[in-house]
Design a protein around this motif. Structure first.
Motif, mmCIF file in Angstrom:
data_model
loop_
_atom_site.group_PDB
_atom_site.id
_atom_site.type_symbol
_atom_site.label_atom_id
_atom_site.label_comp_id
_atom_site.label_asym_id
_atom_site.label_seq_id
_atom_site.Cartn_x
_atom_site.Cartn_y
_atom_site.Cartn_z
ATOM 1 N N ALA A 138 4.054 4.023 4.071
ATOM 2 C CA ALA A 138 3.986 5.133 3.267
ATOM 3 C C ALA A 138 2.821 5.801 3.120
ATOM 4 O O ALA A 138 1.710 5.145 3.348
ATOM 5 C CB ALA A 138 4.246 4.761 1.733
ATOM 6 N N ARG A 139 3.066 7.239 3.162
ATOM 7 C CA ARG A 139 1.750 7.982 3.257
ATOM 8 C C ARG A 139 1.570 8.836 1.846
ATOM 9 O O ARG A 139 2.485 9.500 1.576
ATOM 10 C CB ARG A 139 1.845 9.093 4.291
ATOM 11 C CG ARG A 139 0.713 10.124 4.386
ATOM 12 C CD ARG A 139 0.831 11.231 5.386
ATOM 13 N NE ARG A 139 1.801 12.223 4.811
ATOM 14 C CZ ARG A 139 3.049 12.351 5.369
ATOM 15 N NH1 ARG A 139 3.501 11.705 6.458
ATOM 16 N NH2 ARG A 139 3.884 13.280 4.896
ATOM 17 N N LEU A 140 0.707 8.227 0.993
ATOM 18 C CA LEU A 140 0.398 8.804 -0.314
ATOM 19 C C LEU A 140 -0.614 9.809 -0.262
ATOM 20 O O LEU A 140 -1.866 9.549 0.213
ATOM 21 C CB LEU A 140 -0.159 7.483 -1.269
ATOM 22 C CG LEU A 140 -0.438 8.043 -2.768
ATOM 23 C CD1 LEU A 140 0.662 8.684 -3.259
ATOM 24 C CD2 LEU A 140 -0.998 6.713 -3.397
ATOM 25 N N ILE A 147 -3.874 8.164 1.611
ATOM 26 C CA ILE A 147 -3.968 6.758 1.742
ATOM 27 C C ILE A 147 -2.550 6.256 2.288
ATOM 28 O O ILE A 147 -1.344 6.839 1.883
ATOM 29 C CB ILE A 147 -4.141 6.346 0.141
ATOM 30 C CG1 ILE A 147 -5.250 7.018 -0.268
ATOM 31 C CG2 ILE A 147 -3.956 4.623 0.317
ATOM 32 C CD1 ILE A 147 -5.281 6.594 -1.686
ATOM 33 N N LEU A 148 -2.685 5.205 3.261
ATOM 34 C CA LEU A 148 -1.449 4.926 3.923
ATOM 35 C C LEU A 148 -1.368 3.517 3.260
ATOM 36 O O LEU A 148 -2.188 2.528 3.072
ATOM 37 C CB LEU A 148 -1.870 4.422 5.588
ATOM 38 C CG LEU A 148 -1.935 5.753 6.215
ATOM 39 C CD1 LEU A 148 -2.116 5.419 7.682
ATOM 40 C CD2 LEU A 148 -0.868 6.815 6.100
ATOM 41 N N ILE A 149 -0.012 3.116 2.911
ATOM 42 C CA ILE A 149 0.299 2.050 2.208
ATOM 43 C C ILE A 149 1.375 1.179 3.194
ATOM 44 O O ILE A 149 2.491 1.699 3.418
ATOM 45 C CB ILE A 149 0.700 2.210 0.607
ATOM 46 C CG1 ILE A 149 -0.286 2.621 -0.205
ATOM 47 C CG2 ILE A 149 1.298 0.885 0.099
ATOM 48 C CD1 ILE A 149 -0.013 4.233 -0.621
ATOM 49 N N GLU A 150 1.079 0.045 3.507
ATOM 50 C CA GLU A 150 2.067 -0.706 4.457
ATOM 51 C C GLU A 150 2.862 -1.711 3.747
ATOM 52 O O GLU A 150 2.565 -1.782 2.583
ATOM 53 C CB GLU A 150 0.964 -1.480 5.418
ATOM 54 C CG GLU A 150 0.291 -0.546 6.217
ATOM 55 C CD GLU A 150 -0.408 -1.340 7.336
ATOM 56 O OE1 GLU A 150 -0.228 -2.276 7.517
ATOM 57 O OE2 GLU A 150 -0.953 -0.631 8.194
ATOM 58 N N ALA A 151 3.817 -2.277 4.346
ATOM 59 C CA ALA A 151 4.741 -2.860 3.739
ATOM 60 C C ALA A 151 4.208 -4.201 3.084
ATOM 61 O O ALA A 151 3.464 -4.754 3.500
ATOM 62 C CB ALA A 151 5.881 -3.446 4.842
ATOM 63 N N GLY A 152 4.861 -4.592 1.831
ATOM 64 C CA GLY A 152 4.087 -5.702 1.008
ATOM 65 C C GLY A 152 2.997 -5.081 0.044
ATOM 66 O O GLY A 152 2.818 -5.791 -0.722
#
Length: 196
Positions: A138-140, A147-152
């Motif tokens: 996800a790109r927040l 901010i990049l948020i990856e799986a988990g």
């Protein structure tokens, strides 16, 4: 007849469970609902029929309503069958009922790179939001930061900061919790937008 017996058993379990959750003995509950401890014991164990004139004071003493004490154990109260809603680049499945979780809404979202992005697509509203990434990245967009948020991983942030959630390098699936303002801003924004 079996269903009635099933509900009767559930009512007995609810009475006992609520009594024990409060740390009350049979004597303590009996005193609060003006029944004898032996009558209450026989109601809980199934050795006495439950009468309506007994349920009302029991429910009141336990701090619940008669409706809650005798509500059905139908699966429809438990199982939610979400129907997807689609907008450009976004599919949303509502996973909670209306007014669930004290006004919070739980949703699963699948976001693709086709979802519109940019300054005109950010939201600002009172409250906080939380989401966890199930798959993808996800790109927040949070103010000036990306901010990049990856799986988990998960994110929680103040929604008074201009924000948007998008997909980075392919589709992303998230599980998110919105308060009332967040639900209105994110899930109903498409309803308020002019048709494309």
């Amino acid at each position: 007849m079996t269903q009635e017996l099933g509900l009767d058993g559930v009512i007995r379990q609810r009475i006992r469970g609520l009594r024990l959750a409060r740390g009350w003995s049979l004597d303590a509950l009996a005193a609060r609902c003006f029944l004898s401890p032996s009558t209450l014991s026989r109601i809980e164990t199934g050795h006495r029929r439950i009468a309506l004139d007994q349920l009302v004071p029991i429910a009141r003493a336990l701090g619940t309503t008669l409706d809650q004490l005798v509500e059905s154990v139908d699966d429809e109260d438990v199982v939610i069958r979400p129907m997807p809603e689609h907008t450009r680049g976004l599919t949303t499945w509502l996973l909670s009922r209306e007014r669930a979780l004290h006004g919070a809404t739980v949703a699963k979202m699948r976001i693709t790179p086709e979802r519109p992005a940019g300054p005109e697509h950010v939201c600002v509203h009172p409250g906080h939001e939380w989401f966890t990434v199930l798959s993808g990245t996800a790109r927040l967009q949070l103010g000036e930061r990306t901010i990049l948020i990856e799986a988990g991983a998960a994110a929680e942030f103040s929604t008074m900061v201009p924000h948007s959630i998008g997909a980075h390098d392919g589709p992303v699936e998230i599980l998110t919790i919105f308060d009332h303002d967040g639900e209105r801003a994110h899930l109903h924004a498409a309803d308020d937008a002019p048709p494309a």
